[in-house]
Write a protein that holds these residues in place. Structure first.
Motif, PDB file in Angstrom:
ATOM      1  N   ARG A  81      72.624  -1.891  19.376  1.00 12.36           N
ATOM      2  CA  ARG A  81      71.458  -1.066  18.890  1.00 12.36           C
ATOM      3  C   ARG A  81      70.364  -1.970  18.490  1.00 12.36           C
ATOM      4  O   ARG A  81      70.624  -2.884  17.815  1.00 12.36           O
ATOM      5  CB  ARG A  81      71.737  -0.222  17.915  1.00 12.36           C
ATOM      6  CG  ARG A  81      72.765   1.080  17.947  1.00 12.36           C
ATOM      7  CD  ARG A  81      72.337   2.096  18.886  1.00 12.36           C
ATOM      8  NE  ARG A  81      72.992   3.289  18.820  1.00 12.36           N
ATOM      9  CZ  ARG A  81      74.066   3.588  19.542  1.00 12.36           C
ATOM     10  NH1 ARG A  81      74.360   2.315  20.446  1.00 12.36           N
ATOM     11  NH2 ARG A  81      74.827   4.526  19.670  1.00 12.36           N
ATOM     12  N   ALA A  83      66.808  -1.847  16.523  1.00  9.45           N
ATOM     13  CA  ALA A  83      66.172  -0.951  15.698  1.00  9.45           C
ATOM     14  C   ALA A  83      64.758  -1.454  15.386  1.00  9.45           C
ATOM     15  O   ALA A  83      64.564  -2.753  14.948  1.00  9.45           O
ATOM     16  CB  ALA A  83      67.131  -0.716  14.380  1.00  9.45           C
ATOM     17  N   VAL A 105      66.508  11.620  22.971  1.00 14.19           N
ATOM     18  CA  VAL A 105      66.377  11.259  21.369  1.00 14.19           C
ATOM     19  C   VAL A 105      67.508  12.311  20.853  1.00 14.19           C
ATOM     20  O   VAL A 105      67.791  13.214  21.005  1.00 14.19           O
ATOM     21  CB  VAL A 105      65.051  11.343  21.213  1.00 14.19           C
ATOM     22  CG1 VAL A 105      64.351  12.598  21.104  1.00 14.19           C
ATOM     23  CG2 VAL A 105      64.959  10.649  19.724  1.00 14.19           C
ATOM     24  N   GLU A 106      68.083  11.486  19.570  1.00 17.81           N
ATOM     25  CA  GLU A 106      68.743  12.087  18.792  1.00 17.81           C
ATOM     26  C   GLU A 106      68.430  11.906  17.370  1.00 17.81           C
ATOM     27  O   GLU A 106      68.151  10.578  17.075  1.00 17.81           O
ATOM     28  CB  GLU A 106      70.173  11.667  19.008  1.00 17.81           C
ATOM     29  CG  GLU A 106      71.240  12.517  18.237  1.00 17.81           C
ATOM     30  CD  GLU A 106      72.678  11.855  18.836  1.00 17.81           C
ATOM     31  OE1 GLU A 106      73.078  12.251  20.068  1.00 17.81           O
ATOM     32  OE2 GLU A 106      73.225  10.894  18.460  1.00 17.81           O
ATOM     33  N   THR A 108      69.554  10.959  14.221  1.00 14.67           N
ATOM     34  CA  THR A 108      70.781  10.299  13.811  1.00 14.67           C
ATOM     35  C   THR A 108      71.180  10.887  12.284  1.00 14.67           C
ATOM     36  O   THR A 108      72.080  10.904  12.039  1.00 14.67           O
ATOM     37  CB  THR A 108      70.736   8.894  14.111  1.00 14.67           C
ATOM     38  OG1 THR A 108      70.561   8.615  15.444  1.00 14.67           O
ATOM     39  CG2 THR A 108      72.234   8.480  13.784  1.00 14.67           C
ATOM     40  N   ARG A 111      70.973   7.031   7.180  1.00 14.00           N
ATOM     41  CA  ARG A 111      71.948   6.011   7.231  1.00 14.00           C
ATOM     42  C   ARG A 111      71.652   4.829   6.078  1.00 14.00           C
ATOM     43  O   ARG A 111      70.427   4.375   6.196  1.00 14.00           O
ATOM     44  CB  ARG A 111      72.221   5.213   8.675  1.00 14.00           C
ATOM     45  CG  ARG A 111      73.015   4.160   8.709  1.00 14.00           C
ATOM     46  CD  ARG A 111      72.863   3.163   9.958  1.00 14.00           C
ATOM     47  NE  ARG A 111      72.987   3.875  11.057  1.00 14.00           N
ATOM     48  CZ  ARG A 111      72.445   3.580  12.279  1.00 14.00           C
ATOM     49  NH1 ARG A 111      71.422   2.631  12.256  1.00 14.00           N
ATOM     50  NH2 ARG A 111      72.756   4.232  13.243  1.00 14.00           N
ATOM     51  N   VAL A 116      67.147   7.690  10.712  1.00 12.43           N
ATOM     52  CA  VAL A 116      67.206   7.013  11.864  1.00 12.43           C
ATOM     53  C   VAL A 116      67.045   8.137  13.208  1.00 12.43           C
ATOM     54  O   VAL A 116      67.691   9.080  13.000  1.00 12.43           O
ATOM     55  CB  VAL A 116      68.650   6.321  11.944  1.00 12.43           C
ATOM     56  CG1 VAL A 116      68.973   5.812  13.370  1.00 12.43           C
ATOM     57  CG2 VAL A 116      68.928   5.532  10.717  1.00 12.43           C
ATOM     58  N   THR A 118      67.734   7.924  17.300  1.00 10.89           N
ATOM     59  CA  THR A 118      68.316   7.091  18.279  1.00 10.89           C
ATOM     60  C   THR A 118      67.926   7.798  19.743  1.00 10.89           C
ATOM     61  O   THR A 118      67.845   8.634  20.022  1.00 10.89           O
ATOM     62  CB  THR A 118      69.834   7.161  18.419  1.00 10.89           C
ATOM     63  OG1 THR A 118      70.329   6.895  17.076  1.00 10.89           O
ATOM     64  CG2 THR A 118      70.290   6.085  19.243  1.00 10.89           C
ATOM     65  N   LYS A 126      69.925   1.464  24.164  1.00 11.91           N
ATOM     66  CA  LYS A 126      69.850   2.318  22.870  1.00 11.91           C
ATOM     67  C   LYS A 126      69.065   1.421  21.726  1.00 11.91           C
ATOM     68  O   LYS A 126      69.191   0.233  21.437  1.00 11.91           O
ATOM     69  CB  LYS A 126      71.088   2.553  22.157  1.00 11.91           C
ATOM     70  CG  LYS A 126      72.108   3.383  23.201  1.00 11.91           C
ATOM     71  CD  LYS A 126      71.773   4.757  23.252  1.00 11.91           C
ATOM     72  CE  LYS A 126      72.621   5.443  24.191  1.00 11.91           C
ATOM     73  NZ  LYS A 126      74.127   5.481  23.991  1.00 11.91           N
ATOM     74  N   GLU A 128      66.822   2.290  18.306  1.00 13.71           N
ATOM     75  CA  GLU A 128      66.660   3.194  17.006  1.00 13.71           C
ATOM     76  C   GLU A 128      65.152   2.797  16.386  1.00 13.71           C
ATOM     77  O   GLU A 128      64.560   1.934  16.435  1.00 13.71           O
ATOM     78  CB  GLU A 128      67.720   2.704  16.030  1.00 13.71           C
ATOM     79  CG  GLU A 128      69.100   2.812  16.456  1.00 13.71           C
ATOM     80  CD  GLU A 128      70.185   2.614  15.479  1.00 13.71           C
ATOM     81  OE1 GLU A 128      71.233   2.894  15.489  1.00 13.71           O
ATOM     82  OE2 GLU A 128      69.711   1.517  14.530  1.00 13.71           O
ATOM     83  N   THR A 159      72.501  -3.885  15.622  1.00  8.57           N
ATOM     84  CA  THR A 159      73.828  -3.644  15.262  1.00  8.57           C
ATOM     85  C   THR A 159      74.634  -4.521  16.423  1.00  8.57           C
ATOM     86  O   THR A 159      74.385  -4.305  17.583  1.00  8.57           O
ATOM     87  CB  THR A 159      74.026  -2.167  15.279  1.00  8.57           C
ATOM     88  OG1 THR A 159      73.443  -1.420  14.400  1.00  8.57           O
ATOM     89  CG2 THR A 159      75.380  -1.660  15.168  1.00  8.57           C
TER      90      THR A 159
END
Ligand code: ZN
Length: 327
Positions: A81, A83, A105-106, A108, A111, A116, A118, A126, A128, A159
């Motif tokens: 990821r 970001a 898109v999601e 998330t 966190r 977030v 994604t 991916k 973020e 990540t």
């Protein structure tokens, strides 16, 4: 110890179609096209740079677009990821903007302390969009169709997918990144201060498949060093633990590379000289630039590169409450 590493300098990934890549990062994510150059190790292909208005260290995402590249797999030993940070209040704007742009898109959710989103870029990479309480200041790109208050500030972090935490944590510690949070199988490391890209998360999963290089995967991540002298000090420090390359001249910065124990390729890149070295800030990215040693081959190189076009006058994206494909 050498002067501290404050955060990421750039992230370099692999794409397929260069026009599709250029359109997505300038028109949907609203980054500035900072540099149009070639891959110095393979001058028959582009190296495209995106970032804030000046291409500041800590904001720069770069791509090697290989026209017919097969998709890779972002697995173990890879960055899974990348970001970017935006103000927390801008997360709703970004969700609607991405849905209106038909980007998978999601939401998330939360966190640690941040909201977030994604999403997947056209090659399935991916990305973020992270909303921290303080996203920092912005040097908003001049041609983007995004109100400056919502513009991407720079990197939040990356990540890494790893089989085990300890060997990577040890090298991050040597680089000045300490563990600051942990939840389930995610360990968060951060450097002191609030420079963009100062968060490195490790996702530990012994059962994940190994990654495979290809379109949509990250090639390497670069951390910032202040200048050439500091880079040499860091080189000596890293060399006590890992193999590291000699200093390479990347024109816009100087670089050393080493592979961290989990398999991710790390680079330390100098802040200077930067992207205004060979063109004025007003016209960054508009013409193909290459280092002096490649100039004698310019016409052959240009013939091999697919044409790409930067669209500077962008229509605003009509936001509406829509639902779209999630990733
Ligand atoms: Zn690099």
């Amino acid at each position: 110890m050498p002067s501290s590493i404050v955060g990421l300098h750039h992230v370099t990934a692999i794409a397929s179609d260069p026009q599709q890549n250029l359109d997505f990062y300038t028109e949907v994510l609203g980054l500035r096209f900072v540099k149009r150059t070639v891959n110095f190790d393979d001058p028959g292909s582009y190296h495209l740079y995106f970032g804030d208005d000046a291409g500041s260290p800590g904001t720069i995402l770069t791509f090697f677009p290989w026209l017919r590249a097969a998709r890779g797999l972002a697995g173990l030993g890879e960055v899974t990821r990348t970001a970017f940070s935006v103000p927390l209040e801008s997360i709703d704007y970004w969700e609607q903007r991405l849905l209106a742009s038909k980007v998978p898109v999601e939401r998330t959710g939360k966190r640690f302390q941040e909201e977030v989103l994604t999403l997947a870029d056209p090659d399935g990479m991916k990305i973020e969009i992270v909303g921290p309480a303080d996203a920092g200041s912005v040097n908003a790109p001049r041609y983007a169709s995004i109100p400056p208050e919502h513009a991407i500030r720079g990197f939040f972090g990356v990540t890494l997918s790893e089989e085990s935490a300890e060997p990577t944590a040890e090298i991050l510690g040597i680089m000045g990144f300490q563990q600051v949070a942990e939840a389930a199988n995610r360990l968060r490391f951060a450097s002191d201060g609030s420079a963009p890209g100062n968060h490195i998360d490790l996702m530990i999963d012994k059962t994940a498949p190994y990654g495979r290089t290809g379109a949509g995967t990250v090639h390497h991540i670069a951390f910032r060093v202040r200048d050439n002298a500091s880079q040499l000090e860091w080189r000596a420090e890293i060399q006590k633990h890992l193999d590291v390359t000699p200093v390479l001249d990347r024109t816009y910065f100087h670089s050393i590379y080493f592979r961290e124990p989990g398999g991710v390729l790390f680079e330390l890149a100098t802040d200077p000289p930067g992207f205004t070295l060979d063109e004025p800030i007003e016209s960054l990215g508009e013409e193909l630039r290459m280092p002096a040693w490649l100039e004698p081959k310019r016409s052959q190189i240009e013939q091999r590169l697919p044409p790409i076009e930067l669209h500077k006058s962008l229509p605003p994206i009509e936001l509406q409450t829509v639902t779209g494909e999630t990733i």
